[in-house]
Motif scaffolding. Structure first.
Motif, PDB file in Angstrom:
ATOM      1  N   LEU A   4       0.802  -1.223   0.000  1.00 16.34           N
ATOM      2  CA  LEU A   4       0.000   0.000   0.000  1.00 16.34           C
ATOM      3  C   LEU A   4       0.836   1.276   0.000  1.00 16.34           C
ATOM      4  O   LEU A   4       0.470   2.259  -0.650  1.00 16.34           O
ATOM      5  N   VAL A   5       1.962   1.293   0.719  1.00 20.11           N
ATOM      6  CA  VAL A   5       2.794   2.509   0.764  1.00 20.11           C
ATOM      7  C   VAL A   5       3.265   2.896  -0.642  1.00 20.11           C
ATOM      8  O   VAL A   5       3.026   4.018  -1.091  1.00 20.11           O
ATOM      9  N   PRO A   6       3.935   1.988  -1.393  1.00 22.63           N
ATOM     10  CA  PRO A   6       4.362   2.407  -2.739  1.00 22.63           C
ATOM     11  C   PRO A   6       3.193   2.573  -3.710  1.00 22.63           C
ATOM     12  O   PRO A   6       3.254   3.400  -4.619  1.00 22.63           O
ATOM     13  N   MET A   7       2.119   1.811  -3.524  1.00 27.31           N
ATOM     14  CA  MET A   7       0.961   1.956  -4.410  1.00 27.31           C
ATOM     15  C   MET A   7       0.346   3.341  -4.252  1.00 27.31           C
ATOM     16  O   MET A   7      -0.005   3.987  -5.239  1.00 27.31           O
ATOM     17  N   CYS A   8       0.242   3.803  -3.015  1.00 28.81           N
ATOM     18  CA  CYS A   8      -0.301   5.146  -2.774  1.00 28.81           C
ATOM     19  C   CYS A   8       0.639   6.228  -3.289  1.00 28.81           C
ATOM     20  O   CYS A   8       0.208   7.332  -3.602  1.00 28.81           O
ATOM     21  N   ASP A   9       1.924   5.910  -3.395  1.00 30.31           N
ATOM     22  CA  ASP A   9       2.901   6.855  -3.935  1.00 30.31           C
ATOM     23  C   ASP A   9       2.631   7.123  -5.416  1.00 30.31           C
ATOM     24  O   ASP A   9       2.713   8.259  -5.868  1.00 30.31           O
ATOM     25  N   VAL A  10       2.310   6.088  -6.178  1.00 26.79           N
ATOM     26  CA  VAL A  10       2.100   6.261  -7.616  1.00 26.79           C
ATOM     27  C   VAL A  10       0.630   6.258  -8.023  1.00 26.79           C
ATOM     28  O   VAL A  10       0.280   6.796  -9.069  1.00 26.79           O
ATOM     29  N   LEU A  11      -0.234   5.659  -7.212  1.00 21.64           N
ATOM     30  CA  LEU A  11      -1.667   5.568  -7.524  1.00 21.64           C
ATOM     31  C   LEU A  11      -2.495   5.890  -6.280  1.00 21.64           C
ATOM     32  O   LEU A  11      -3.232   5.042  -5.772  1.00 21.64           O
ATOM     33  N   PRO A  12      -2.404   7.108  -5.736  1.00 19.32           N
ATOM     34  CA  PRO A  12      -3.038   7.408  -4.453  1.00 19.32           C
ATOM     35  C   PRO A  12      -4.557   7.301  -4.458  1.00 19.32           C
ATOM     36  O   PRO A  12      -5.167   7.085  -3.409  1.00 19.32           O
ATOM     37  N   LEU A  13      -5.181   7.423  -5.601  1.00 16.16           N
ATOM     38  CA  LEU A  13      -6.648   7.360  -5.665  1.00 16.16           C
ATOM     39  C   LEU A  13      -7.151   6.031  -6.226  1.00 16.16           C
ATOM     40  O   LEU A  13      -8.343   5.881  -6.486  1.00 16.16           O
ATOM     41  N   TRP A  14      -6.248   5.060  -6.395  1.00 18.23           N
ATOM     42  CA  TRP A  14      -6.648   3.757  -6.921  1.00 18.23           C
ATOM     43  C   TRP A  14      -7.734   3.146  -6.038  1.00 18.23           C
ATOM     44  O   TRP A  14      -7.669   3.196  -4.814  1.00 18.23           O
ATOM     45  N   MET A  15      -8.734   2.568  -6.674  1.00 16.67           N
ATOM     46  CA  MET A  15      -9.859   1.968  -5.974  1.00 16.67           C
ATOM     47  C   MET A  15      -9.778   0.440  -6.063  1.00 16.67           C
ATOM     48  O   MET A  15      -9.692  -0.110  -7.165  1.00 16.67           O
ATOM     49  N   HIS A  16      -9.787  -0.226  -4.904  1.00 14.61           N
ATOM     50  CA  HIS A  16      -9.796  -1.690  -4.859  1.00 14.61           C
ATOM     51  C   HIS A  16     -11.119  -2.167  -5.457  1.00 14.61           C
ATOM     52  O   HIS A  16     -12.180  -1.834  -4.935  1.00 14.61           O
ATOM     53  N   PRO A  17     -11.087  -2.931  -6.558  1.00 10.89           N
ATOM     54  CA  PRO A  17     -12.335  -3.279  -7.242  1.00 10.89           C
ATOM     55  C   PRO A  17     -13.245  -4.239  -6.469  1.00 10.89           C
ATOM     56  O   PRO A  17     -14.445  -4.282  -6.741  1.00 10.89           O
ATOM     57  N   ALA A  18     -12.726  -4.981  -5.517  1.00 11.27           N
ATOM     58  CA  ALA A  18     -13.564  -5.913  -4.752  1.00 11.27           C
ATOM     59  C   ALA A  18     -14.055  -5.303  -3.444  1.00 11.27           C
ATOM     60  O   ALA A  18     -15.146  -5.623  -2.982  1.00 11.27           O
ATOM     61  N   ILE A  19     -13.263  -4.415  -2.844  1.00 10.73           N
ATOM     62  CA  ILE A  19     -13.615  -3.814  -1.553  1.00 10.73           C
ATOM     63  C   ILE A  19     -14.299  -2.461  -1.726  1.00 10.73           C
ATOM     64  O   ILE A  19     -15.102  -2.046  -0.895  1.00 10.73           O
ATOM     65  N   GLY A  20     -13.959  -1.760  -2.823  1.00 12.36           N
ATOM     66  CA  GLY A  20     -14.573  -0.460  -3.089  1.00 12.36           C
ATOM     67  C   GLY A  20     -14.001   0.670  -2.253  1.00 12.36           C
ATOM     68  O   GLY A  20     -14.687   1.648  -1.965  1.00 12.36           O
ATOM     69  N   ARG A  21     -12.725   0.553  -1.853  1.00  9.16           N
ATOM     70  CA  ARG A  21     -12.061   1.603  -1.080  1.00  9.16           C
ATOM     71  C   ARG A  21     -10.743   1.950  -1.762  1.00  9.16           C
ATOM     72  O   ARG A  21     -10.112   1.098  -2.372  1.00  9.16           O
ATOM     73  N   THR A  22     -10.329   3.209  -1.610  1.00 11.23           N
ATOM     74  CA  THR A  22      -9.070   3.622  -2.222  1.00 11.23           C
ATOM     75  C   THR A  22      -7.887   3.017  -1.463  1.00 11.23           C
ATOM     76  O   THR A  22      -7.992   2.670  -0.281  1.00 11.23           O
ATOM     77  N   GLY A  23      -6.765   2.932  -2.161  1.00 10.67           N
ATOM     78  CA  GLY A  23      -5.544   2.470  -1.518  1.00 10.67           C
ATOM     79  C   GLY A  23      -5.153   3.362  -0.355  1.00 10.67           C
ATOM     80  O   GLY A  23      -4.682   2.889   0.680  1.00 10.67           O
ATOM     81  N   THR A  24      -5.376   4.673  -0.507  1.00 18.09           N
ATOM     82  CA  THR A  24      -5.062   5.619   0.568  1.00 18.09           C
ATOM     83  C   THR A  24      -5.899   5.312   1.809  1.00 18.09           C
ATOM     84  O   THR A  24      -5.389   5.304   2.926  1.00 18.09           O
TER      85      THR A  24
END
Length: 191
Positions: free
Chosen positions: A149-169
């Motif tokens: 999650l730390v590096p994912m939020c670095d490059v994709l901070p608004l990415w939405m988990h398609p199964a949970i429906g929440r952003t990586g942040t």
């Protein structure tokens, strides 16, 4: 190397996010050399032509305090391969680096390559059984892993988990300070 693309909240259907880690010597060399080798092999094999050079992470192992720290990188890029084919390539690279299937969780590994997300696909989620080659996308544990999650939020901070429906942040905010403190960004980037 593709032109850098940052800060999207949507993964295109051809986008892939992979986590690579190592905490023991492999047939390739030390952990840092091993994850660099694996990232380059994934690029050459067409599994992930990266958008952004990954940053090295020094991470506390999950589950067992007796293990050596891991070197991890998160790679995000484009692929034309199927998710199943990417899984096959990931397992092939793990094998080439010296990893063998194990029924034990949280053991040292010469190389661990996980598919974190592939576009907005949801496949075999959540995982129903534990198998070395079982395909579950998004990765069934990613929402509990600071080293993802730390590096994912670095490059994709608004990415939405398609199964949970929440952003990586938001998923990162759900982790404890102890979990997050186990991830240290290294200033160097993989080549």
């Amino acid at each position: 190397m593709m032109a850098e693309r940052r800060h999207s909240h949507l993964l295109r259907p051809t986008d892939i996010v992979l986590s690579l880690g190592s905490n023991q010597k492999s047939t390739i060399g030390d952990p840092k050399s091993t994850v660099m080798w694996a990232a380059e092999r994934l690029r050459v094999l067409g599994a992930c032509d990266t958008y952004v050079k990954p940053r090295f992470l020094a991470t506390r192992p999950v589950g067992r305090k007796s293990l050596q720290p891991f070197v991890n990188i998160l790679v995000w890029g484009k692929t034309d391969l199927s998710t199943r084919r990417i899984l096959q390539l990931c397992k092939r690279l793990e094998w080439e680096a010296g990893r063998r299937p194990s029924l034990q969780r949280w053991v040292s590994r010469p190389l661990d390559v996980d598919i974190i997300a592939h576009g907005t696909r949801v496949i075999g989620w959540p995982r129903a059984e534990n198998s070395w080659t079982r395909l579950s996308v998004p990765h069934p544990e990613m929402q509990r892993r600071a080293f993802v999650l730390v590096p994912m939020c670095d490059v994709l901070p608004l990415w939405m988990h398609p199964a949970i429906g929440r952003t990586g942040t938001r998923l990162l905010q759900d982790l404890t300070p102890y979990e997050i403190s186990g991830v240290k960004l290294d200033s160097s980037r993989a080549r």
